[in-house]
Scaffold this motif. Sequence first.
Motif, PDB file in Angstrom:
ATOM      1  N   LYS A  67       2.285   6.089  -9.320  1.00 36.69           N
ATOM      2  CA  LYS A  67       2.910   7.518  -9.877  1.00 36.69           C
ATOM      3  C   LYS A  67       2.878   8.666  -7.863  1.00 36.69           C
ATOM      4  CE  LYS A  67       2.402   7.694 -14.615  1.00 36.69           C
ATOM      5  NZ  LYS A  67       1.977   8.053 -15.603  1.00 36.69           N
ATOM      6  N   MET A  68       1.890   8.126  -7.986  1.00 39.30           N
ATOM      7  CA  MET A  68       1.975  10.065  -7.188  1.00 39.30           C
ATOM      8  C   MET A  68       2.701   9.119  -5.717  1.00 39.30           C
ATOM      9  SD  MET A  68      -1.920  11.326  -7.048  1.00 39.30           S
ATOM     10  CE  MET A  68      -1.140  12.647  -6.953  1.00 39.30           C
ATOM     11  N   GLY A  69       3.221   8.580  -5.718  1.00 37.59           N
ATOM     12  CA  GLY A  69       3.883   7.704  -4.225  1.00 37.59           C
ATOM     13  C   GLY A  69       2.911   7.360  -3.189  1.00 37.59           C
ATOM     14  N   ILE A  70       1.871   7.136  -3.573  1.00 39.63           N
ATOM     15  CA  ILE A  70       0.614   6.549  -2.042  1.00 39.63           C
ATOM     16  C   ILE A  70       1.494   5.582  -1.578  1.00 39.63           C
ATOM     17  CG2 ILE A  70      -1.409   5.682  -2.103  1.00 39.63           C
ATOM     18  CD1 ILE A  70      -2.727   8.434  -3.542  1.00 39.63           C
ATOM     19  N   GLU A  71       1.763   5.209  -0.413  1.00 41.98           N
ATOM     20  CA  GLU A  71       1.782   3.638   0.025  1.00 41.98           C
ATOM     21  C   GLU A  71       0.671   3.484   1.342  1.00 41.98           C
ATOM     22  OE1 GLU A  71       6.254   4.099   2.094  1.00 41.98           O
ATOM     23  OE2 GLU A  71       7.106   4.733  -0.166  1.00 41.98           O
ATOM     24  N   PHE A  72      -0.281   2.251   1.344  1.00 39.39           N
ATOM     25  CA  PHE A  72      -0.424   1.700   1.778  1.00 39.39           C
ATOM     26  C   PHE A  72       0.161   1.086   3.435  1.00 39.39           C
ATOM     27  CE2 PHE A  72      -3.362   2.299  -1.531  1.00 39.39           C
ATOM     28  CZ  PHE A  72      -4.799   2.499  -1.542  1.00 39.39           C
ATOM     29  N   THR A  73      -0.550   1.707   4.354  1.00 39.96           N
ATOM     30  CA  THR A  73       0.096   1.024   6.013  1.00 39.96           C
ATOM     31  C   THR A  73      -0.261   0.247   6.632  1.00 39.96           C
ATOM     32  OG1 THR A  73      -0.110   3.202   7.039  1.00 39.96           O
ATOM     33  CG2 THR A  73       2.083   3.132   5.669  1.00 39.96           C
ATOM     34  N   GLU A  74      -1.936   0.202   6.911  1.00 40.51           N
ATOM     35  CA  GLU A  74      -2.878  -0.436   7.827  1.00 40.51           C
ATOM     36  C   GLU A  74      -4.055  -0.387   6.355  1.00 40.51           C
ATOM     37  OE1 GLU A  74      -4.677   0.821  11.309  1.00 40.51           O
ATOM     38  OE2 GLU A  74      -3.143   1.925  11.740  1.00 40.51           O
ATOM     39  N   PHE A  75      -4.877  -1.882   6.708  1.00 39.36           N
ATOM     40  CA  PHE A  75      -5.899  -1.475   5.773  1.00 39.36           C
ATOM     41  C   PHE A  75      -6.840  -2.746   6.339  1.00 39.36           C
ATOM     42  CE2 PHE A  75      -8.251  -2.406   1.751  1.00 39.36           C
ATOM     43  CZ  PHE A  75      -8.466  -1.667   1.900  1.00 39.36           C
ATOM     44  N   ALA A  76      -8.069  -2.467   6.966  1.00 37.94           N
ATOM     45  CA  ALA A  76      -8.903  -3.339   7.451  1.00 37.94           C
ATOM     46  C   ALA A  76     -10.138  -2.864   7.117  1.00 37.94           C
ATOM     47  CB  ALA A  76      -8.573  -3.423   8.704  1.00 37.94           C
ATOM     48  N   ILE A  77     -11.550  -3.289   7.101  1.00 37.72           N
ATOM     49  CA  ILE A  77     -12.782  -2.916   6.630  1.00 37.72           C
ATOM     50  C   ILE A  77     -13.058  -1.505   7.520  1.00 37.72           C
ATOM     51  CG2 ILE A  77     -15.170  -3.558   7.395  1.00 37.72           C
ATOM     52  CD1 ILE A  77     -14.805  -4.990   4.972  1.00 37.72           C
ATOM     53  N   ASP A  78     -12.456  -1.403   9.109  1.00 35.52           N
ATOM     54  CA  ASP A  78     -12.891   0.076   9.971  1.00 35.52           C
ATOM     55  C   ASP A  78     -11.883   0.954   9.615  1.00 35.52           C
ATOM     56  OD1 ASP A  78     -10.826  -2.063  11.567  1.00 35.52           O
ATOM     57  OD2 ASP A  78     -11.586  -1.837  13.427  1.00 35.52           O
ATOM     58  N   ARG A  79     -10.481   0.285   9.062  1.00 28.58           N
ATOM     59  CA  ARG A  79      -9.694   1.760   9.186  1.00 28.58           C
ATOM     60  C   ARG A  79      -8.605   1.276   8.032  1.00 28.58           C
ATOM     61  NH1 ARG A  79      -7.017   5.377  12.954  1.00 28.58           N
ATOM     62  NH2 ARG A  79      -4.699   4.461  12.406  1.00 28.58           N
ATOM     63  N   CYS A  80      -8.416   1.798   7.367  1.00 28.18           N
ATOM     64  CA  CYS A  80      -6.905   2.243   6.451  1.00 28.18           C
ATOM     65  C   CYS A  80      -6.237   3.233   5.935  1.00 28.18           C
ATOM     66  CB  CYS A  80      -7.584   2.572   5.138  1.00 28.18           C
ATOM     67  SG  CYS A  80      -8.846   0.228   4.607  1.00 28.18           S
ATOM     68  N   VAL A  81      -5.031   3.418   5.894  1.00 23.55           N
ATOM     69  CA  VAL A  81      -4.108   3.793   6.150  1.00 23.55           C
ATOM     70  C   VAL A  81      -3.395   4.280   5.504  1.00 23.55           C
ATOM     71  CG1 VAL A  81      -2.373   4.922   7.779  1.00 23.55           C
ATOM     72  CG2 VAL A  81      -4.044   4.540   9.407  1.00 23.55           C
ATOM     73  N   ALA A  82      -2.639   5.308   4.860  1.00 20.70           N
ATOM     74  CA  ALA A  82      -1.840   5.032   3.730  1.00 20.70           C
ATOM     75  C   ALA A  82      -1.126   6.815   3.611  1.00 20.70           C
ATOM     76  CB  ALA A  82      -2.648   5.097   2.082  1.00 20.70           C
ATOM     77  N   THR A  83       0.073   7.052   2.837  1.00 20.40           N
ATOM     78  CA  THR A  83       1.031   7.777   3.090  1.00 20.40           C
ATOM     79  C   THR A  83       1.397   7.964   1.550  1.00 20.40           C
ATOM     80  OG1 THR A  83       2.852   6.685   3.286  1.00 20.40           O
ATOM     81  CG2 THR A  83       1.491   7.942   5.083  1.00 20.40           C
ATOM     82  N   MET A  84       1.197   9.598   0.994  1.00 20.95           N
ATOM     83  CA  MET A  84       1.611  10.102   0.200  1.00 20.95           C
ATOM     84  C   MET A  84       3.018  10.943   0.803  1.00 20.95           C
ATOM     85  SD  MET A  84      -0.591  11.600  -2.907  1.00 20.95           S
ATOM     86  CE  MET A  84      -0.776  12.641  -2.340  1.00 20.95           C
ATOM     87  N   PRO A  85       3.762  11.448  -0.054  1.00 21.86           N
ATOM     88  CA  PRO A  85       4.475  12.322  -0.722  1.00 21.86           C
ATOM     89  C   PRO A  85       4.001  13.774  -0.943  1.00 21.86           C
ATOM     90  CG  PRO A  85       5.340  11.002  -2.440  1.00 21.86           C
ATOM     91  CD  PRO A  85       4.184  10.408  -1.249  1.00 21.86           C
ATOM     92  N   VAL A  86       4.417  14.982  -0.149  1.00 17.58           N
ATOM     93  CA  VAL A  86       4.649  16.375  -0.945  1.00 17.58           C
ATOM     94  C   VAL A  86       4.767  16.548  -1.891  1.00 17.58           C
ATOM     95  CG1 VAL A  86       4.188  18.283  -0.613  1.00 17.58           C
ATOM     96  CG2 VAL A  86       3.222  17.403   1.559  1.00 17.58           C
ATOM     97  N   GLU A  87       6.632  16.586  -2.289  1.00 14.68           N
ATOM     98  CA  GLU A  87       7.260  16.244  -3.210  1.00 14.68           C
ATOM     99  C   GLU A  87       6.631  15.922  -4.343  1.00 14.68           C
ATOM    100  OE1 GLU A  87      11.815  16.272  -4.609  1.00 14.68           O
ATOM    101  OE2 GLU A  87      11.127  16.057  -2.773  1.00 14.68           O
ATOM    102  N   GLY A  88       6.309  16.353  -5.693  1.00 16.24           N
ATOM    103  CA  GLY A  88       6.225  15.782  -6.618  1.00 16.24           C
ATOM    104  C   GLY A  88       4.712  15.885  -7.533  1.00 16.24           C
ATOM    105  N   ASN A  89       4.228  16.664  -5.872  1.00 16.90           N
ATOM    106  CA  ASN A  89       2.581  16.149  -5.631  1.00 16.90           C
ATOM    107  C   ASN A  89       1.823  18.014  -5.271  1.00 16.90           C
ATOM    108  OD1 ASN A  89       2.210  13.830  -6.392  1.00 16.90           O
ATOM    109  ND2 ASN A  89       2.740  13.397  -4.308  1.00 16.90           N
ATOM    110  N   THR A  90       2.112  18.801  -5.744  1.00 16.45           N
ATOM    111  CA  THR A  90       2.484  19.715  -5.681  1.00 16.45           C
ATOM    112  C   THR A  90       1.630  20.521  -6.450  1.00 16.45           C
ATOM    113  OG1 THR A  90       4.786  20.433  -6.082  1.00 16.45           O
ATOM    114  CG2 THR A  90       3.860  20.173  -3.590  1.00 16.45           C
TER     115      THR A  90
END
Length: 140
Positions: free
Chosen positions: A26-49
């Motif tokens: 619902k919050m628009g979170i998208e995982f772009t990297e995922f490993a034991i030592d580093r994970c990265v995700a993004t999320m839009p500001v719009e809709g989460n303010t």
Amino acid sequence: MTDQRTATETGLEWVASRGIGALAEKMGIEFTEFAIDRCVATMPVEGNTQPVGLMHGGAYVVLGESLGSMAANLHAGPGRLAVGTDINATHTRSATSGRVTAVCTPVHLGRSMTVHEIAITDEAGKRCSTVRITNLIKDR
């Protein structure tokens, strides 16, 4: 997992097979990297303010917990489950547009407990929030 590319691909496949949960979707979170030592995700500001147009502090926490809990579960391995026991956040600036990026790194990866730090930045690379989550690992 022998190299970062393979680790990330395998990790993202693991995320896809498991799902990210209804709230993260619902919050628009998208995982772009995922490993034991580093994970990265993004999320839009719009809709989460907040009503005044700033990124909601709780949204930063949801993003951080989504990454930290999933990372702890990847570390826990088959037949084990990681559950959150503590989370805190320090908000240092407010995003008002675009996307924020969260980078999750382990502070401690133990047999029964993990601690992750999640640094969340705006599109200019300025840190907006720092989230720390502790997870208990137990047998299913």
